[in-house]
Design a protein around this motif. Structure first.
Motif, short mmCIF file in Angstrom:
data_model
loop_
_atom_site.label_atom_id
_atom_site.label_comp_id
_atom_site.label_asym_id
_atom_site.label_seq_id
_atom_site.Cartn_x
_atom_site.Cartn_y
_atom_site.Cartn_z
N LEU A 253 64.45 -9.27 75.40
CA LEU A 253 64.61 -8.12 74.53
C LEU A 253 63.97 -6.90 75.17
O LEU A 253 62.87 -6.97 75.73
CB LEU A 253 63.94 -8.36 73.17
N SER A 254 64.67 -5.77 75.08
CA SER A 254 64.14 -4.52 75.58
C SER A 254 63.19 -3.91 74.54
O SER A 254 63.45 -3.97 73.34
CB SER A 254 65.28 -3.55 75.88
N PHE A 255 62.10 -3.33 75.02
CA PHE A 255 61.19 -2.65 74.10
C PHE A 255 60.54 -1.48 74.82
O PHE A 255 60.53 -1.40 76.06
CB PHE A 255 60.15 -3.61 73.55
N THR A 256 59.99 -0.54 74.03
CA THR A 256 59.26 0.60 74.55
C THR A 256 57.79 0.43 74.25
O THR A 256 57.40 0.41 73.09
CB THR A 256 59.76 1.91 73.92
N PRO A 257 56.94 0.27 75.28
CA PRO A 257 55.51 0.07 75.03
C PRO A 257 54.84 1.32 74.45
O PRO A 257 55.15 2.44 74.87
CB PRO A 257 54.93 -0.26 76.40
N ILE A 258 53.95 1.13 73.51
CA ILE A 258 53.11 2.21 72.97
C ILE A 258 51.67 2.02 73.45
O ILE A 258 51.01 2.99 73.85
CB ILE A 258 53.17 2.24 71.44
N ALA A 259 51.19 0.78 73.46
CA ALA A 259 49.83 0.51 73.89
C ALA A 259 49.74 -0.87 74.51
O ALA A 259 50.45 -1.80 74.12
CB ALA A 259 48.86 0.60 72.71
N ILE A 260 48.89 -0.98 75.51
CA ILE A 260 48.54 -2.27 76.12
C ILE A 260 47.03 -2.32 76.19
O ILE A 260 46.39 -1.39 76.71
CB ILE A 260 49.12 -2.42 77.54
N TYR A 261 46.45 -3.38 75.65
CA TYR A 261 44.99 -3.48 75.69
C TYR A 261 44.57 -4.95 75.71
O TYR A 261 45.35 -5.85 75.40
CB TYR A 261 44.37 -2.77 74.49
N ARG A 262 43.30 -5.15 76.09
CA ARG A 262 42.72 -6.47 76.00
C ARG A 262 41.56 -6.39 75.02
O ARG A 262 40.90 -5.36 74.89
CB ARG A 262 42.24 -6.96 77.37
N ARG B 156 53.94 9.37 71.89
CA ARG B 156 54.47 8.50 70.84
C ARG B 156 53.42 8.26 69.75
O ARG B 156 53.73 8.23 68.56
CB ARG B 156 54.95 7.17 71.42
N LEU B 157 52.18 8.07 70.18
CA LEU B 157 51.10 7.86 69.23
C LEU B 157 50.99 9.04 68.27
O LEU B 157 50.95 8.86 67.04
CB LEU B 157 49.78 7.67 69.99
N LEU B 158 50.93 10.26 68.80
CA LEU B 158 50.77 11.44 67.95
C LEU B 158 52.00 11.68 67.08
O LEU B 158 51.88 12.10 65.93
CB LEU B 158 50.49 12.67 68.82
N SER B 159 53.18 11.40 67.62
CA SER B 159 54.40 11.57 66.83
C SER B 159 54.41 10.64 65.62
O SER B 159 54.68 11.06 64.49
CB SER B 159 55.63 11.30 67.71
N LEU B 160 54.08 9.36 65.84
CA LEU B 160 54.07 8.39 64.74
C LEU B 160 52.99 8.73 63.72
O LEU B 160 53.23 8.67 62.51
CB LEU B 160 53.86 6.98 65.30
N ALA B 161 51.81 9.10 64.20
CA ALA B 161 50.71 9.42 63.29
C ALA B 161 51.04 10.65 62.45
O ALA B 161 50.73 10.70 61.26
CB ALA B 161 49.43 9.66 64.09
N SER B 162 51.68 11.62 63.07
CA SER B 162 52.05 12.83 62.34
C SER B 162 53.09 12.53 61.26
O SER B 162 52.99 13.01 60.13
CB SER B 162 52.58 13.88 63.32
N GLN B 163 54.09 11.71 61.60
CA GLN B 163 55.12 11.37 60.62
C GLN B 163 54.56 10.59 59.45
O GLN B 163 55.04 10.71 58.31
CB GLN B 163 56.23 10.56 61.31
N LEU B 164 53.53 9.77 59.71
CA LEU B 164 52.91 9.01 58.64
C LEU B 164 51.78 9.78 57.96
O LEU B 164 51.05 9.23 57.13
CB LEU B 164 52.37 7.68 59.20
N GLU B 165 51.65 11.08 58.35
CA GLU B 165 50.70 12.01 57.73
C GLU B 165 49.26 11.53 57.82
O GLU B 165 48.50 11.59 56.85
CB GLU B 165 51.10 12.28 56.26
N PHE B 166 48.92 11.03 59.00
CA PHE B 166 47.53 10.67 59.24
C PHE B 166 46.70 11.95 59.38
O PHE B 166 47.14 12.91 60.01
CB PHE B 166 47.40 9.83 60.51
#
Length: 267
Positions: A255-264, A16-26
């Motif tokens: 609410l249902s959601f799809t996690p992308i990242a979890i961090y502290r 998901r990370l790479l897909s979003l970054a690619s679409q936003l042309e990072f």
């Protein structure tokens, strides 16, 4: 040297990370081939996702009067902090399968220690037997769960996912985000996560994800083709879909959601 904020990632979905970054042309998206590179990419991507017009920040300061069905959109990015609960049902059922043997061994050790203690010497044989019977009742109750059968059901319903539940505010426990995270994207194994943190963590963890807001259409009905076999299979598929949704889909105000990242965050 200034003290910079460090993010300690517990979960990151690379696809998901790479897909979003690619679409936003990072830039250099294709170079993010290892964990460290993907984490650096995430640090650049997160501000861009949260800068989108409908992105939501949900924490204890959120105005929960705005938590209404029409306030959220499908696919909306949300960053939430609060109490995080991680439930790996597949691992828990496996652990449950070995629990009776552990309890029997612990009961034996407890009774041996009790008999050799001052407290045990003051107890009658009847009292000692009663204590042993109480332990056996507890073990029997665990065995009645039939962990092997339960594990088979759990594996079909949840597969290789860890249920992630976030409660942003202790004062509004009914408002929660419920998601399914792929177990292979966690940095630690289920056993390690359980040993380190337990099931529920109240340490200000941050979760970034996308909301899954279904439409309000009525329950699906068959679309007949005239082929009796195909139509019968479709009816079975619809029944199974309804059963899975009952088992897994949260009902508002959750609410249902799809996690992308979890961090502290480490300061």
């Amino acid at each position: 040297m200034p003290h910079e904020i460090v993010r300690d990632f517990l979960y990151l979905d690379p696809e998901r990370l790479l897909s979003l970054a690619s679409q936003l042309e990072f830039p250099n998206t294709s170079a993010a081939t290892d964990r460290a590179a993907r984490e650096r990419l995430y640090l650049e991507l997160e501000p861009a996702l949260l800068a989108r017009p409908n992105a939501a920040l949900v924490d204890s300061t959120f105005d929960f009067a705005r938590w209404t069905p029409d306030a959220f959109a499908d696919g909306q990015f949300v960053k939430a902090t609060g109490v995080v609960r991680l439930l790996d049902f597949a691992w828990l059922t496996q652990a449950l399968g070995g629990l009776p043997a552990v309890l029997r061994k612990m009961s034996k050790l407890e009774m041996e220690a009790l008999k050799n203690s001052d407290e045990g010497r003051k107890m009658s044989k009847q009292q000692l037997q009663q204590r042993q019977n109480e332990n056996q009742v507890a073990i029997t109750k665990v065995e009645e769960f039939k962990a092997d059968e339960l594990g088979e059901v759990v594996s079909k319903l949840y597969g290789d996912v860890v249920r992630v539940k976030i409660r942003p505010s202790k004062d509004h426990p009914q408002f929660a985000l419920i998601g399914s995270a792929n177990s292979k994207h966690f940095y630690d194994s289920p056993a390690a996560l359980s040993q380190k943190f337990g099931i529920e963590v109240d340490a200000g963890w941050t979760v970034l994800g996308q909301l899954n807001v279904p439409n309000t259409a009525p329950a699906s009905s068959p679309i007949p083709t005239g082929n009796k076999m195909e139509d019968a299979f479709e009816q079975i598929a619809l029944l199974m879909n309804n059963a899975f949704r009952i088992a897994n889909a949260p009902a508002f105000p959750a609410l249902s959601f799809t996690p992308i990242a979890i961090y502290r965050t480490v300061r």
